[in-house]
Scaffold this motif. Structure first.
Motif, PDB file in Angstrom:
ATOM      1  N   THR A 304      42.696  14.687  50.982  1.00 25.91           N
ATOM      2  CA  THR A 304      43.759  13.946  51.668  1.00 25.91           C
ATOM      3  C   THR A 304      44.135  14.540  53.018  1.00 25.91           C
ATOM      4  O   THR A 304      44.835  13.892  53.799  1.00 25.91           O
ATOM      5  CB  THR A 304      45.019  13.916  50.778  1.00 25.91           C
ATOM      6  OG1 THR A 304      45.305  15.244  50.326  1.00 25.91           O
ATOM      7  CG2 THR A 304      44.792  13.023  49.567  1.00 25.91           C
ATOM      8  N   ALA A 305      43.679  15.756  53.302  1.00 25.50           N
ATOM      9  CA  ALA A 305      43.926  16.407  54.601  1.00 25.50           C
ATOM     10  C   ALA A 305      45.401  16.333  54.987  1.00 25.50           C
ATOM     11  O   ALA A 305      45.762  15.869  56.075  1.00 25.50           O
ATOM     12  CB  ALA A 305      43.051  15.780  55.693  1.00 25.50           C
ATOM     13  N   PHE A 306      46.267  16.797  54.088  1.00 28.16           N
ATOM     14  CA  PHE A 306      47.705  16.722  54.332  1.00 28.16           C
ATOM     15  C   PHE A 306      48.113  17.379  55.647  1.00 28.16           C
ATOM     16  O   PHE A 306      49.094  16.967  56.284  1.00 28.16           O
ATOM     17  CB  PHE A 306      48.461  17.382  53.175  1.00 28.16           C
ATOM     18  CG  PHE A 306      48.584  16.513  51.947  1.00 28.16           C
ATOM     19  CD1 PHE A 306      48.387  15.147  51.992  1.00 28.16           C
ATOM     20  CD2 PHE A 306      48.921  17.076  50.718  1.00 28.16           C
ATOM     21  CE1 PHE A 306      48.515  14.348  50.868  1.00 28.16           C
ATOM     22  CE2 PHE A 306      49.060  16.294  49.576  1.00 28.16           C
ATOM     23  CZ  PHE A 306      48.850  14.928  49.653  1.00 28.16           C
ATOM     24  N   GLY A 307      47.384  18.403  56.062  1.00 22.56           N
ATOM     25  CA  GLY A 307      47.736  19.084  57.309  1.00 22.56           C
ATOM     26  C   GLY A 307      47.547  18.242  58.551  1.00 22.56           C
ATOM     27  O   GLY A 307      48.092  18.569  59.609  1.00 22.56           O
ATOM     28  N   ARG A 308      46.780  17.157  58.444  1.00 22.78           N
ATOM     29  CA  ARG A 308      46.536  16.267  59.587  1.00 22.78           C
ATOM     30  C   ARG A 308      47.173  14.894  59.413  1.00 22.78           C
ATOM     31  O   ARG A 308      47.166  14.086  60.348  1.00 22.78           O
ATOM     32  CB  ARG A 308      45.033  16.084  59.796  1.00 22.78           C
ATOM     33  CG  ARG A 308      44.289  17.361  60.149  1.00 22.78           C
ATOM     34  CD  ARG A 308      42.842  17.055  60.456  1.00 22.78           C
ATOM     35  NE  ARG A 308      42.112  18.237  60.870  1.00 22.78           N
ATOM     36  CZ  ARG A 308      40.887  18.245  61.341  1.00 22.78           C
ATOM     37  NH1 ARG A 308      40.228  17.100  61.464  1.00 22.78           N
ATOM     38  NH2 ARG A 308      40.291  19.364  61.705  1.00 22.78           N
ATOM     39  N   ALA A 309      47.678  14.612  58.254  1.00 25.64           N
ATOM     40  CA  ALA A 309      48.148  13.262  57.932  1.00 25.64           C
ATOM     41  C   ALA A 309      49.272  12.809  58.853  1.00 25.64           C
ATOM     42  O   ALA A 309      50.180  13.578  59.171  1.00 25.64           O
ATOM     43  CB  ALA A 309      48.616  13.204  56.479  1.00 25.64           C
ATOM     44  N   GLY A 310      49.189  11.558  59.292  1.00 27.04           N
ATOM     45  CA  GLY A 310      50.217  10.960  60.132  1.00 27.04           C
ATOM     46  C   GLY A 310      50.192  11.379  61.578  1.00 27.04           C
ATOM     47  O   GLY A 310      51.082  11.016  62.350  1.00 27.04           O
ATOM     48  N   GLN A 311      49.159  12.122  61.985  1.00 27.54           N
ATOM     49  CA  GLN A 311      49.107  12.664  63.346  1.00 27.54           C
ATOM     50  C   GLN A 311      48.010  12.063  64.212  1.00 27.54           C
ATOM     51  O   GLN A 311      47.925  12.364  65.397  1.00 27.54           O
ATOM     52  CB  GLN A 311      48.901  14.182  63.272  1.00 27.54           C
ATOM     53  CG  GLN A 311      49.968  14.915  62.480  1.00 27.54           C
ATOM     54  CD  GLN A 311      49.595  16.367  62.249  1.00 27.54           C
ATOM     55  OE1 GLN A 311      48.998  17.023  63.097  1.00 27.54           O
ATOM     56  NE2 GLN A 311      49.937  16.884  61.073  1.00 27.54           N
ATOM     57  N   GLY A 312      47.135  11.251  63.605  1.00 27.89           N
ATOM     58  CA  GLY A 312      46.065  10.643  64.384  1.00 27.89           C
ATOM     59  C   GLY A 312      44.872  11.551  64.609  1.00 27.89           C
ATOM     60  O   GLY A 312      44.001  11.246  65.427  1.00 27.89           O
ATOM     61  N   ARG A 313      44.799  12.671  63.891  1.00 23.06           N
ATOM     62  CA  ARG A 313      43.727  13.649  64.132  1.00 23.06           C
ATOM     63  C   ARG A 313      42.596  13.561  63.100  1.00 23.06           C
ATOM     64  O   ARG A 313      41.650  14.338  63.160  1.00 23.06           O
ATOM     65  CB  ARG A 313      44.294  15.062  64.118  1.00 23.06           C
ATOM     66  CG  ARG A 313      45.339  15.322  65.203  1.00 23.06           C
ATOM     67  CD  ARG A 313      45.669  16.796  65.327  1.00 23.06           C
ATOM     68  NE  ARG A 313      46.280  17.345  64.123  1.00 23.06           N
ATOM     69  CZ  ARG A 313      45.823  18.411  63.470  1.00 23.06           C
ATOM     70  NH1 ARG A 313      44.730  19.023  63.877  1.00 23.06           N
ATOM     71  NH2 ARG A 313      46.459  18.859  62.401  1.00 23.06           N
ATOM     72  N   ALA A 314      42.671  12.621  62.175  1.00 23.92           N
ATOM     73  CA  ALA A 314      41.665  12.534  61.112  1.00 23.92           C
ATOM     74  C   ALA A 314      40.392  11.853  61.606  1.00 23.92           C
ATOM     75  O   ALA A 314      40.434  10.886  62.373  1.00 23.92           O
ATOM     76  CB  ALA A 314      42.227  11.774  59.923  1.00 23.92           C
ATOM     77  N   SER A 315      39.250  12.370  61.163  1.00 30.62           N
ATOM     78  CA  SER A 315      37.961  11.766  61.489  1.00 30.62           C
ATOM     79  C   SER A 315      37.607  10.705  60.462  1.00 30.62           C
ATOM     80  O   SER A 315      37.769  10.906  59.256  1.00 30.62           O
ATOM     81  CB  SER A 315      36.869  12.838  61.510  1.00 30.62           C
ATOM     82  OG  SER A 315      35.581  12.242  61.567  1.00 30.62           O
ATOM     83  N   ALA A 316      37.103   9.581  60.949  1.00 27.89           N
ATOM     84  CA  ALA A 316      36.682   8.493  60.066  1.00 27.89           C
ATOM     85  C   ALA A 316      35.187   8.549  59.764  1.00 27.89           C
ATOM     86  O   ALA A 316      34.640   7.623  59.160  1.00 27.89           O
ATOM     87  CB  ALA A 316      37.034   7.144  60.681  1.00 27.89           C
ATOM     88  N   ASN A 317      34.507   9.624  60.163  1.00 28.12           N
ATOM     89  CA  ASN A 317      33.055   9.687  60.008  1.00 28.12           C
ATOM     90  C   ASN A 317      32.605   9.528  58.559  1.00 28.12           C
ATOM     91  O   ASN A 317      31.653   8.812  58.262  1.00 28.12           O
ATOM     92  CB  ASN A 317      32.516  11.002  60.572  1.00 28.12           C
ATOM     93  CG  ASN A 317      32.573  11.051  62.081  1.00 28.12           C
ATOM     94  OD1 ASN A 317      32.803  10.037  62.725  1.00 28.12           O
ATOM     95  ND2 ASN A 317      32.376  12.218  62.654  1.00 28.12           N
ATOM     96  N   SER A 318      33.275  10.228  57.641  1.00 29.94           N
ATOM     97  CA  SER A 318      32.879  10.141  56.245  1.00 29.94           C
ATOM     98  C   SER A 318      33.158   8.754  55.678  1.00 29.94           C
ATOM     99  O   SER A 318      32.350   8.218  54.903  1.00 29.94           O
ATOM    100  CB  SER A 318      33.604  11.211  55.414  1.00 29.94           C
ATOM    101  OG  SER A 318      33.167  11.207  54.079  1.00 29.94           O
ATOM    102  N   MET A 319      34.265   8.135  56.056  1.00 28.76           N
ATOM    103  CA  MET A 319      34.566   6.779  55.622  1.00 28.76           C
ATOM    104  C   MET A 319      33.507   5.799  56.133  1.00 28.76           C
ATOM    105  O   MET A 319      33.028   4.932  55.397  1.00 28.76           O
ATOM    106  CB  MET A 319      35.952   6.360  56.098  1.00 28.76           C
ATOM    107  CG  MET A 319      36.299   4.888  55.857  1.00 28.76           C
ATOM    108  SD  MET A 319      36.213   4.391  54.104  1.00 28.76           S
ATOM    109  CE  MET A 319      37.749   5.063  53.478  1.00 28.76           C
ATOM    110  N   GLU A 320      33.126   5.953  57.378  1.00 21.40           N
ATOM    111  CA  GLU A 320      32.107   5.071  57.937  1.00 21.40           C
ATOM    112  C   GLU A 320      30.774   5.262  57.224  1.00 21.40           C
ATOM    113  O   GLU A 320      30.065   4.291  56.942  1.00 21.40           O
ATOM    114  CB  GLU A 320      31.966   5.312  59.438  1.00 21.40           C
ATOM    115  CG  GLU A 320      33.199   4.899  60.230  1.00 21.40           C
ATOM    116  CD  GLU A 320      32.996   5.025  61.733  1.00 21.40           C
ATOM    117  OE1 GLU A 320      31.916   5.496  62.152  1.00 21.40           O
ATOM    118  OE2 GLU A 320      33.919   4.643  62.477  1.00 21.40           O
ATOM    119  N   ALA A 321      30.421   6.501  56.923  1.00 25.83           N
ATOM    120  CA  ALA A 321      29.179   6.764  56.198  1.00 25.83           C
ATOM    121  C   ALA A 321      29.234   6.171  54.794  1.00 25.83           C
ATOM    122  O   ALA A 321      28.242   5.624  54.298  1.00 25.83           O
ATOM    123  CB  ALA A 321      28.919   8.271  56.131  1.00 25.83           C
TER     124      ALA A 321
END
Length: 341
Positions: A304-321
């Protein structure tokens, strides 16, 4: 034109990056050219993430997949009302968020079982949060298995053209050794053949890892290969002579040979034997797949990458793959047309 598979993206934990990576992935027009994606989740969470993409996007609330527009620029959303989600913050473990994440997944499974969608692509959930909500599953894999009455299933990691299927995953190393039985190894080899079909692989070779260093070296470093793994391989060869099954391959050379192109599908004995090399190979674009199900399920291979959540810093690469692999698998399973995004 060939049919475009319908993909249901489950948003995952509302306190994590699931909504953000879904929105970022769906800001890519290529996915609408080859698929019909929709999101199962929360409207407010998704709308909040619009500010993290440059393109203007809008939401289309639907009650069922047949109401979807599936047009680039409009994200079709099957909104699931879960009390308390709208007041949640980001980056924290919460029972409400756990309940929401499970609700989204269960809806995706329901739609896939009814063939209203062709595949489910899951965003990350938090295990502690779902446990607080009263859902005592180790993770997504077990939820899918229970809700589809699936007894024989396995986790697969996919990255850079390599497919790694696990005999055991979330258990202690001691338990993992005990679970490397002839029966279980045989089941996972059969599931590996499913990968070859659904991924449309030309290389139909399956490599099976040993459990011990040097694959036991003829019993010098352990007897599991002699007693369990080799008999499973031999039985699988008799069952399907058309598929080349090699092994047990010493674990320290398994991935070196795969990267050299000798094979693309590997059966590993336990969690870290597969996860460590696969994440070294490509941590950012790994995909998690549950094999053996009557439905298609792919997933991001991160939390869930809580440290980045809600900040716009998450990568969508894995979701796209994960979406690309789901499209390929759905085409090969339901439409028999092949091709990748």
């Amino acid at each position: 034109m060939k049919p475009r598979p319908i993909l249901a993206l489950t948003m995952g934990d509302p306190c994590g990056v699931g909504a953000e990576i879904a929105v970022k992935a769906l800001a890519n027009k290529a996915f609408y050219d080859q698929a019909r994606p929709l999101v199962i989740g929360d409207l407010t969470r998704l709308e909040y993430c619009f500010k993290f993409v440059e393109l203007p996007l809008k939401l289309n609330v639907i009650r069922s997949p047949e109401e979807g527009r599936f047009e680039f620029g409009t994200i079709d959303v099957l909104h699931m009302e879960v009390p308390g989600v709208s007041s949640l913050g980001y980056g924290k473990v919460d029972a409400v968020a756990g309940e929401a994440a499970v609700t989204y997944v269960l809806k995706g499974i329901e739609l896939a079982k009814a063939r209203e969608v062709d595949a489910v692509v899951t965003g990350p959930l938090n295990k502690e949060a779902i446990h607080l909500a009263g859902h005592h599953f180790p993770g997504h894999t077990e939820i899918f298995a229970q809700m589809t009455d699936t007894e024989d299933y396995a986790m697969m990691l996919f990255a850079d053209g390599l497919h790694t299927i696990h005999v055991s995953t979330h258990c202690s190393l001691r338990q993992a050794c005990d679970r490397a039985t002839q029966k279980r190894v045989g089941v996972v080899i059969r599931l590996a053949k499913e990968v070859i079909e659904l991924s449309g692989l030309e290389n139909k070779k399956i490599a099976v890892a040993g459990l011990n260093p040097h694959s036991g070296e003829n019993g010098a470093f352990g007897t599991e290969e002699i007693q369990e793994i080799i008999p499973a391989i031999e039985a699988a060869r008799i069952e399907d002579p058309a598929t080349t099954i090699i092994g047990p391959v010493p674990p320290d050379s398994l991935f070196v040979r795969a990267k050299a192109g000798e094979y693309q599908v590997m059966v590993v004995m336990y969690h870290d034997q597969g996860h460590i090399p696969m994440k070294i190979i490509n941590f950012d674009e790994g995909v998690n797949v549950t094999l053996g199900l009557p439905i298609i399920r792919t997933s991001v291979d991160h939390g869930t990458a809580f440290g980045r959540a809600g900040q716009g810093r998450a990568s969508a690469n894995s979701m796209e793959a994960a979406m690309r692999l789901a499209i390929t698998m759905a085409e090969n399973k339901f439409y028999n047309s092949g091709g990748d995004l």
